[in-house]
Design a protein around this motif. Structure first.
Motif, PDB file in Angstrom:
ATOM      1  N   PHE A 151       0.773  -1.188  -0.064  1.00 62.38           N
ATOM      2  CA  PHE A 151       0.159  -0.003  -0.063  1.00 62.38           C
ATOM      3  C   PHE A 151       1.025   1.181  -0.131  1.00 62.38           C
ATOM      4  CE2 PHE A 151      -2.660   3.225   1.696  1.00 62.38           C
ATOM      5  CZ  PHE A 151      -3.971   2.925   1.051  1.00 62.38           C
ATOM      6  N   ASP A 152       0.368   2.317  -0.672  1.00 61.32           N
ATOM      7  CA  ASP A 152       1.127   3.578  -0.900  1.00 61.32           C
ATOM      8  C   ASP A 152       0.620   4.458   0.230  1.00 61.32           C
ATOM      9  OD1 ASP A 152       2.526   5.753  -1.400  1.00 61.32           O
ATOM     10  OD2 ASP A 152       1.891   6.110  -3.506  1.00 61.32           O
ATOM     11  N   TYR A 153       1.202   4.662   1.483  1.00 59.59           N
ATOM     12  CA  TYR A 153       0.725   5.192   2.350  1.00 59.59           C
ATOM     13  C   TYR A 153       0.355   6.959   1.896  1.00 59.59           C
ATOM     14  CZ  TYR A 153       0.965   1.894   5.531  1.00 59.59           C
ATOM     15  OH  TYR A 153       0.941   0.721   6.261  1.00 59.59           O
ATOM     16  N   HIS A 154       0.924   7.261   0.799  1.00 62.44           N
ATOM     17  CA  HIS A 154       0.398   8.633   0.133  1.00 62.44           C
ATOM     18  C   HIS A 154      -0.907   8.720  -0.065  1.00 62.44           C
ATOM     19  CE1 HIS A 154       1.550  12.417  -1.669  1.00 62.44           C
ATOM     20  NE2 HIS A 154       0.977  12.233  -2.680  1.00 62.44           N
ATOM     21  N   ARG A 155      -1.556   7.533  -0.323  1.00 65.69           N
ATOM     22  CA  ARG A 155      -2.936   7.758  -0.808  1.00 65.69           C
ATOM     23  C   ARG A 155      -3.634   8.156   0.464  1.00 65.69           C
ATOM     24  NH1 ARG A 155      -4.953   2.095  -2.641  1.00 65.69           N
ATOM     25  NH2 ARG A 155      -6.817   3.175  -2.691  1.00 65.69           N
ATOM     26  N   ILE A 156      -3.312   7.570   1.521  1.00 69.23           N
ATOM     27  CA  ILE A 156      -4.093   8.391   2.724  1.00 69.23           C
ATOM     28  C   ILE A 156      -4.056   9.644   2.789  1.00 69.23           C
ATOM     29  CG2 ILE A 156      -4.022   8.247   5.287  1.00 69.23           C
ATOM     30  CD1 ILE A 156      -3.211   5.378   5.190  1.00 69.23           C
ATOM     31  N   ASP A 157      -2.917  10.492   2.747  1.00 70.53           N
ATOM     32  CA  ASP A 157      -2.824  11.815   2.503  1.00 70.53           C
ATOM     33  C   ASP A 157      -3.658  12.295   1.520  1.00 70.53           C
ATOM     34  OD1 ASP A 157      -1.099  11.693   4.627  1.00 70.53           O
ATOM     35  OD2 ASP A 157       0.665  11.486   3.329  1.00 70.53           O
ATOM     36  N   LEU A 158      -3.723  11.891   0.296  1.00 70.50           N
ATOM     37  CA  LEU A 158      -4.508  12.375  -0.930  1.00 70.50           C
ATOM     38  C   LEU A 158      -6.084  12.189  -0.445  1.00 70.50           C
ATOM     39  CD1 LEU A 158      -2.744  10.975  -3.782  1.00 70.50           C
ATOM     40  CD2 LEU A 158      -2.602  13.273  -3.104  1.00 70.50           C
ATOM     41  N   ILE A 159      -6.403  11.170   0.104  1.00 70.15           N
ATOM     42  CA  ILE A 159      -7.832  11.026   0.566  1.00 70.15           C
ATOM     43  C   ILE A 159      -8.159  12.004   1.649  1.00 70.15           C
ATOM     44  CG2 ILE A 159      -9.388   9.607   1.589  1.00 70.15           C
ATOM     45  CD1 ILE A 159      -8.020   7.000   0.340  1.00 70.15           C
ATOM     46  N   LEU A 160      -7.353  12.438   2.481  1.00 70.76           N
ATOM     47  CA  LEU A 160      -7.601  13.013   3.541  1.00 70.76           C
ATOM     48  C   LEU A 160      -7.718  14.872   2.862  1.00 70.76           C
ATOM     49  CD1 LEU A 160      -8.339  13.771   6.404  1.00 70.76           C
ATOM     50  CD2 LEU A 160      -5.948  13.733   6.877  1.00 70.76           C
ATOM     51  N   ALA A 161      -6.730  14.882   2.005  1.00 72.55           N
ATOM     52  CA  ALA A 161      -6.589  16.205   1.247  1.00 72.55           C
ATOM     53  C   ALA A 161      -8.151  16.306   0.754  1.00 72.55           C
ATOM     54  CB  ALA A 161      -5.406  16.352   0.506  1.00 72.55           C
ATOM     55  N   ARG A 162      -8.431  15.594  -0.279  1.00 72.97           N
ATOM     56  CA  ARG A 162      -9.761  15.676  -0.765  1.00 72.97           C
ATOM     57  C   ARG A 162     -10.926  15.953   0.010  1.00 72.97           C
ATOM     58  NH1 ARG A 162      -7.874  11.143  -4.058  1.00 72.97           N
ATOM     59  NH2 ARG A 162      -9.510   9.927  -3.183  1.00 72.97           N
ATOM     60  N   LEU A 163     -11.074  15.210   1.092  1.00 74.30           N
ATOM     61  CA  LEU A 163     -12.182  15.067   2.062  1.00 74.30           C
ATOM     62  C   LEU A 163     -12.064  16.639   2.953  1.00 74.30           C
ATOM     63  CD1 LEU A 163     -12.047  11.717   3.623  1.00 74.30           C
ATOM     64  CD2 LEU A 163     -14.037  12.716   2.337  1.00 74.30           C
ATOM     65  N   ARG A 164     -10.997  17.215   3.131  1.00 69.45           N
ATOM     66  CA  ARG A 164     -10.745  18.387   3.874  1.00 69.45           C
ATOM     67  C   ARG A 164     -11.440  19.555   2.785  1.00 69.45           C
ATOM     68  NH1 ARG A 164      -5.333  17.146   6.799  1.00 69.45           N
ATOM     69  NH2 ARG A 164      -6.417  16.817   9.002  1.00 69.45           N
ATOM     70  N   LYS A 165     -10.822  19.412   1.535  1.00 66.82           N
ATOM     71  CA  LYS A 165     -11.280  20.239   0.606  1.00 66.82           C
ATOM     72  C   LYS A 165     -12.765  20.310   0.279  1.00 66.82           C
ATOM     73  CE  LYS A 165     -10.316  21.950  -4.069  1.00 66.82           C
ATOM     74  NZ  LYS A 165      -9.621  21.653  -5.451  1.00 66.82           N
ATOM     75  N   LYS A 166     -13.437  19.364   0.167  1.00 66.11           N
ATOM     76  CA  LYS A 166     -14.802  19.119  -0.097  1.00 66.11           C
ATOM     77  C   LYS A 166     -15.554  19.527   1.176  1.00 66.11           C
ATOM     78  CE  LYS A 166     -14.825  15.276  -3.008  1.00 66.11           C
ATOM     79  NZ  LYS A 166     -15.319  13.625  -3.255  1.00 66.11           N
ATOM     80  N   THR A 167     -15.338  19.208   2.279  1.00 66.37           N
ATOM     81  CA  THR A 167     -15.839  19.658   3.545  1.00 66.37           C
ATOM     82  C   THR A 167     -15.617  21.314   3.423  1.00 66.37           C
ATOM     83  OG1 THR A 167     -15.234  17.640   4.611  1.00 66.37           O
ATOM     84  CG2 THR A 167     -15.761  19.789   5.784  1.00 66.37           C
ATOM     85  N   THR A 168     -14.498  22.022   3.385  1.00 67.38           N
ATOM     86  CA  THR A 168     -14.614  23.436   3.304  1.00 67.38           C
ATOM     87  C   THR A 168     -15.374  24.016   2.256  1.00 67.38           C
ATOM     88  OG1 THR A 168     -12.296  23.359   4.125  1.00 67.38           O
ATOM     89  CG2 THR A 168     -12.850  25.257   3.243  1.00 67.38           C
ATOM     90  N   GLU A 169     -15.281  23.391   1.078  1.00 71.98           N
ATOM     91  CA  GLU A 169     -15.865  24.051  -0.222  1.00 71.98           C
ATOM     92  C   GLU A 169     -17.551  23.879   0.161  1.00 71.98           C
ATOM     93  OE1 GLU A 169     -14.620  21.995  -3.634  1.00 71.98           O
ATOM     94  OE2 GLU A 169     -12.938  23.240  -3.709  1.00 71.98           O
ATOM     95  N   THR A 170     -18.072  22.993   0.841  1.00 70.39           N
ATOM     96  CA  THR A 170     -19.616  22.468   0.962  1.00 70.39           C
ATOM     97  C   THR A 170     -20.022  23.042   2.314  1.00 70.39           C
ATOM     98  OG1 THR A 170     -19.295  20.409   1.806  1.00 70.39           O
ATOM     99  CG2 THR A 170     -19.592  20.642  -0.705  1.00 70.39           C
ATOM    100  N   THR A 171     -19.247  23.319   3.246  1.00 65.99           N
ATOM    101  CA  THR A 171     -19.940  23.819   4.658  1.00 65.99           C
ATOM    102  C   THR A 171     -19.194  25.280   4.812  1.00 65.99           C
ATOM    103  OG1 THR A 171     -18.244  22.577   5.877  1.00 65.99           O
ATOM    104  CG2 THR A 171     -20.345  21.241   5.207  1.00 65.99           C
ATOM    105  N   GLY A 172     -18.018  25.429   4.481  1.00 65.50           N
ATOM    106  CA  GLY A 172     -17.307  26.272   5.118  1.00 65.50           C
ATOM    107  C   GLY A 172     -16.588  26.182   6.247  1.00 65.50           C
ATOM    108  N   ALA A 173     -16.669  24.994   6.858  1.00 65.50           N
ATOM    109  CA  ALA A 173     -16.052  24.353   8.041  1.00 65.50           C
ATOM    110  C   ALA A 173     -14.905  23.691   7.755  1.00 65.50           C
ATOM    111  CB  ALA A 173     -16.922  23.802   8.913  1.00 65.50           C
ATOM    112  N   THR A 174     -14.057  23.486   8.847  1.00 63.29           N
ATOM    113  CA  THR A 174     -12.944  22.406   8.659  1.00 63.29           C
ATOM    114  C   THR A 174     -13.461  21.148   8.979  1.00 63.29           C
ATOM    115  OG1 THR A 174     -12.102  23.037  10.742  1.00 63.29           O
ATOM    116  CG2 THR A 174     -11.245  24.315   9.155  1.00 63.29           C
ATOM    117  N   LEU A 175     -12.804  20.441   8.122  1.00 63.25           N
ATOM    118  CA  LEU A 175     -12.939  18.642   8.564  1.00 63.25           C
ATOM    119  C   LEU A 175     -12.443  18.563   9.866  1.00 63.25           C
ATOM    120  CD1 LEU A 175     -14.081  16.087   7.364  1.00 63.25           C
ATOM    121  CD2 LEU A 175     -11.781  15.487   6.656  1.00 63.25           C
TER     122      LEU A 175
END
Length: 75
Positions: free
Chosen positions: A32-56
């Motif tokens: 497993f490439d652990y960098h994938r975890i960082d990418l998933i978390l970055a996408r989730l943080r971005k989506k959360t901020t864009e849709t709710t204005g709050a931080t994940l």
């Protein structure tokens, strides 16, 4: 992304290791490439901020994993 966030929420405020997240994502620990975890978390943080204005509400635990810091219930 769903399996990732679900595993963090299921942790009920307790730390979730990167190894536990790899397992939740159906990955093989040896390859497993652990960098994938960082990418998933970055996408989730971005989506959360864009849709709710709050931080994940996920705190990074250096060299271990993550913890979901808010009260949450999955339906």
């Amino acid at each position: 992304e769903y399996q990732f966030i679900r595993r963090l929420i299921d942790g009920d405020g307790n730390p979730v290791s990167k190894a536990m997240l790899v397992t939740a994502l159906g990955g093989n620990m040896a390859s497993f490439d652990y960098h994938r975890i960082d990418l998933i978390l970055a996408r989730l943080r971005k989506k959360t901020t864009e849709t709710t204005g709050a931080t994940l509400p996920v705190k990074t635990l250096q060299s271990f994993g993550f913890v979901f810091t808010a009260q949450c219930e999955l339906l």
